[in-house]
Design an enzyme around this catalytic site. Structure first.
Site, PDB file in Angstrom:
ATOM      1  N   ASP A   1      -5.407  74.949  27.010  1.00 15.72           N
ATOM      2  CA  ASP A   1      -4.438  74.212  25.506  1.00 15.72           C
ATOM      3  C   ASP A   1      -4.034  72.747  25.170  1.00 15.72           C
ATOM      4  O   ASP A   1      -5.119  71.890  26.310  1.00 15.72           O
ATOM      5  CB  ASP A   1      -3.580  75.032  25.697  1.00 15.72           C
ATOM      6  CG  ASP A   1      -2.419  74.554  24.915  1.00 15.72           C
ATOM      7  OD1 ASP A   1      -1.981  74.441  23.801  1.00 15.72           O
ATOM      8  OD2 ASP A   1      -1.118  74.180  25.000  1.00 15.72           O
TER       9      ASP A   1
ATOM     10  N   ASP B   1       2.755  80.137  25.094  1.00 20.94           N
ATOM     11  CA  ASP B   1       1.298  80.079  25.751  1.00 20.94           C
ATOM     12  C   ASP B   1       1.508  81.087  26.583  1.00 20.94           C
ATOM     13  O   ASP B   1       0.861  81.844  27.527  1.00 20.94           O
ATOM     14  CB  ASP B   1       0.782  79.221  26.519  1.00 20.94           C
ATOM     15  CG  ASP B   1       0.236  78.312  25.703  1.00 20.94           C
ATOM     16  OD1 ASP B   1      -0.206  78.036  24.543  1.00 20.94           O
ATOM     17  OD2 ASP B   1       0.869  76.729  26.130  1.00 20.94           O
TER      18      ASP B   1
END
Length: 830
Positions: free
Chosen positions: A526, A726
């Site tokens: 990420d 996430d």
């Protein structure tokens, strides 16, 4: 005053000091202190470890009233059931056990774990118990995780099954468990000492028989030495060899012959044949081999015990980190009268006093005072961290400075440390595939070994027509084998690696983490909060007036000291870093805040403004020309008629982001940047780091679909992320890492948490994973090769019993010592 305690009529007479307080049966005169349980402030003797475990469980669950209100003793093993029905209270006494309407789970501490054989035996026995969905015993921490269906069985059935095979269990308590571990270590040490003493004394008596030439040793003297050796071997057989007898008997009772069985059979066969030869006055005796074998195998087990304790030491330190009590200021701020309360009773908004040297009982925010924190248990960082009014204190951190007052923001059971402990519990519940394979092989190995020993005896007996040669060969086959090495190969290495990573600030909570990370083909990062800091940082201070940059920064920090705005916190953090970690000493007066624009106040009797250009221009006039970096957020500082500075803040790359990406690229992994930020911003970061595949603007469900598409193509995906968005993709990845300062939900779905906050810890974990898999393969190869060579050698008569004992002990020791190398390795490649 009248005694209102209930009267127990029939059993009362039996409740004498010589009767078990739980079931009423006689207490053996040799009952150890461990069979004593403190109930309602008094110590009461129990007749066996089973009653002691049940009584302690009732006390731990706060159900002591059972003993005050009962009208009869609990059922005994001679009755309809082994354990009493009152233990069914276990189901309702602790809400943590409830998973849904029918399922329950709990963590038990198990006494009497001797080696990897115990793990296999306990798990095998509970797996056959109706209603038990899963049972995993963590060999490093000696904790048993059990999940069961309440409509099919209960805790009494589980504890009863354990008691039936010789183990006692109780609800996990860190203090009691630690004391139990110390007691078991002392017992094993005493058994090892007795075995060593017996071995040395027996060696003195058998040495003349080995050294004397044929016919030179008088028969009467030889007989005397044999009888002396027999007597000196008895302490080793009766006391030191107890772990093997108990393990073998437990396996037989459970109809799951374990690894102690061939050991016990080998000892019994060698000792029995030696006793028979001594009584008859002819034939071979192996008292020296028996004592040596017991001593060497106990040495191996002692080494294994130390290895397990060392490997689980870091996890146990976390378990002990949360304090049991806290100092509450109930009437703050009216008064500061302290009272000591149970940490679990703290509620949100309670104000507590945290004294120097104490651990923070719950997550909280400082309301008065300033101090430094020791976060080494939480993050692996040994340097103290300064904290002041408005700063958060995580539960489990150690106050290394001055006393402070703090307001509780999350209860003790929901604190940072409590969540980490829950992750630790999860870490031990399952086993990686390679460990399950080793356990299955070891289980079949024992059965095959017993058949092979019988076949070897039958072959030599038929060949010679006499047991003189067949008997020692069968003993050697039983003794030389080492199924323990197979079962120890994987868990010992994984425990050592997990301990090492935790000391480096990486909490591994998934069973397959290291194994899968080593096999990963794609590493997906990420952006925000992972490759970047996820928060604004001061990148540059542009001086616009006559004041120095450090002066301007201190003034700005004084104005922002009480603000929780991310830009304000970035300026304060930069000022603290410039001051060597010390807090900002300057104080701002007459503060006023203009929402969304900035703050105004006086520092050293001069009025300043800090905020956007339009707000500061209200007192400073037109801004002088200056350059603002691309992507930066400018914050201006000005005074009456004067512009002083422009602070340029932006979310920059982590210092170790480039090195981490480079490591995985050089390791042959495909690195992917998968971000929810705008595609242009994501590609800018990807190009800066040299990441080949960069995808931006993805929503959480699109991230999940992207990872699943990679997996459908055969990729093994490792995901590194941060934040609530996430959580889904972290859960779907084959192996996942969550940043330590990220959202709790993301951490709960990850296989590992970077407590240290360093992205480079992912690369460190990959190095450790590679080293761990090498060590596991080495251990499995050694254990397999040793058994493949040693057992046939013993079967053809090349190894005698004492040499076989040396080989077995050495085999386990090699596996354990090789695994322990992982604890001390640095980042150097193997």
């Amino acid at each position: 005053m009248l005694d209102t305690a209930p009267v127990i009529s029939a059993p009362a007479a039996a409740a004498a000091p010589a009767a078990c307080f739980h079931c009423g049966l006689p207490v053996p005169a040799s009952a150890p202190p461990a069979w004593t349980v403190r109930i309602d402030g008094a110590d009461h003797a129990m007749c066996c470890p089973g009653c002691a475990a049940v009584a302690q469980a009732i006390v731990d669950l706060g159900q002591q009233s059972y003993y005050r209100d009962r009208s009869a003793f609990a059922a005994t093993a001679q009755g309809a059931q082994l354990l009493p029905p009152e233990l069914q209270l276990y189901d309702n006494a602790d809400p943590r056990f409830a998973l849904d309407e029918d399922s329950r789970e709990t963590t038990l501490a198990v006494d009497g774990i001797r080696c990897a054989a115990c793990v296999w035996l306990i798990e095998s026995r509970l797996a056959r118990l109706p209603g038990v969905a899963s049972a995993q015993l963590n060999v490093a921490t000696e904790r048993l995780y059990v999940r069961w269906r309440s409509d099919e069985c209960g805790p009494a059935d589980i504890l009863g099954a354990l008691h039936a095979i010789g183990y006692s269990a109780y609800p996990y308590d860190a203090g009691r468990h630690g004391e139990g571990q110390r007691k078991s270590a002392r017992t094993l040490g005493r058994q090892l000492f007795v075995a060593g003493l017996s071995m040395m004394q027996v060696m003195m008596y058998v040495a003349p028989a080995y050294l004397a030439e044929d016919g030179t040793l008088d028969d009467n003297m030889a007989s005397l030495m044999r009888w002396a050796s027999l007597l000196l071997t008895l302490p080793a057989i009766c006391y030191s060899a107890q772990p093997f007898w108990r393990g073998a008997w437990a396996g037989l009772k459970a109809r799951s012959p374990g690894m102690d069985l061939p050991v016990a059979l080998g000892i019994a066969a060698a000792f029995g044949a030696s006793v028979l030869a001594t009584v008859r006055g002819r034939g071979e005796v192996w008292f020296d081999s028996v004592t040596m074998f017991i001593f060497l195998l106990l040495c191996s087990r002692y080494l294994e015990l130390r290895a397990r304790r060392k490997a689980g030491a870091a996890l146990e330190r976390l378990q002990h980190a949360l304090p049991a009590s806290a100092t509450l200021l109930a009437d703050y701020p009216a008064t500061r009268e302290p009272s000591l309360v149970n940490a679990a009773a703290l509620a949100v908004d309670d104000v507590i006093l945290i004294k120097p040297g104490e651990a923070v009982a719950a997550d909280c925010v400082i309301v008065d005072g300033a101090t430094t924190l020791d976060l080494s248990l939480l993050s692996g960082e040994s340097a103290p961290v300064a904290r002041g009014v408005g700063d958060a204190l995580p539960g489990g951190a150690l106050n290394a400075g001055a006393p402070v007052l703090a307001r509780v923001t999350r209860r003790a059971q929901d604190s940072t440390m409590s969540n980490l402990v829950k992750l630790i519990d999860r870490a031990g519940r399952d086993k990686p595939r390679i460990a399950l394979w080793a356990d299955k092989v070891a289980a079949w190995f024992v059965a095959g070994l017993l058949l092979f020993a019988v076949a070897a005896f039958a072959f030599w007996y038929q060949l010679d027509g006499d047991a003189a040669r067949a008997w020692p060969i069968a003993i050697a086959v039983l003794v030389v084998s080492c199924p323990c090495a197979l079962s120890l190969a994987t868990p010992t290495a994984l425990a050592a690696a997990t301990d090492r990573l935790l000391r480096q600030g990486v909490l591994v909570s998934g069973p397959q983490t290291l194994e899968t990370l080593h096999r990963a083909t794609h590493v997906v990062f990420d952006k925000t909060g992972t490759l970047t800091h996820g928060r604004p940082l001061l990148r540059e201070t542009v001086v616009l007036g006559a004041m120095r940059a450090d002066f301007c920064l201190q003034v700005a920090a004084a104005l922002d000291a009480g603000s929780a705005h991310p830009l304000a916190r970035a300026i304060v953090a930069a000022a603290m870093e410039a001051g060597g970690g010390a807090r900002v000493d300057w104080h701002a007066d007459a503060l006023t805040e203009a929402a969304g624009r900035g703050v105004e106040g006086s520092v050293h009797n001069r009025r300043y403004r800090l905020g956007n250009a339009a707000f500061v221009a209200g007192i400073s006039g037109s801004a002088p020309p200056h350059a603002v970096a691309d992507g930066a957020t400018p914050v201006y500082l000005g005074a009456d008629g004067q512009w002083l500075a422009c602070f340029q803040l932006r979310d920059g790359l982590r210092a170790d982001a480039q090195a981490t990406v480079d490591y995985f690229r050089q390791a042959g992994k495909t690195v992917v940047l998968l971000s929810g930020d705008h595609d242009v911003l994501a590609r800018r970061v990807g190009d800066q780091l040299g990441i080949g595949t960069t995808v931006g603007g993805y929503l959480p469900d699109e991230k999940l679909a992207f990872v699943r598409q990679l997996q459908m193509k055969g990729a093994v995906v490792a995901m590194v992320g941060d934040g609530i968005n996430d959580a889904a993709v972290l859960s779907a990845a084959d192996v996942s890492f969550a940043m330590g300062e990220g959202a709790a939900l993301a951490q709960a779905h990850a296989d590992a948490v970077l407590l240290c906050g360093r992205l480079g810890a992912v690369a460190d974990s990959a190095r450790v994973a590679r080293q761990t898999m090498i060590v596991i393969r080495q251990n499995l190869a050694w254990a397999s090769l040793y058994n493949l060579l040693a057992i046939p050698a013993a079967a053809v008569g090349l190894l005698n019993p004492w040499l076989s004992g040396v080989g077995m002990a050495a085999s386990s020791a090699v596996v354990v010592l090789n695994a322990l190398r992982l604890r001390g390795r640095g980042k150097k490649e193997m």
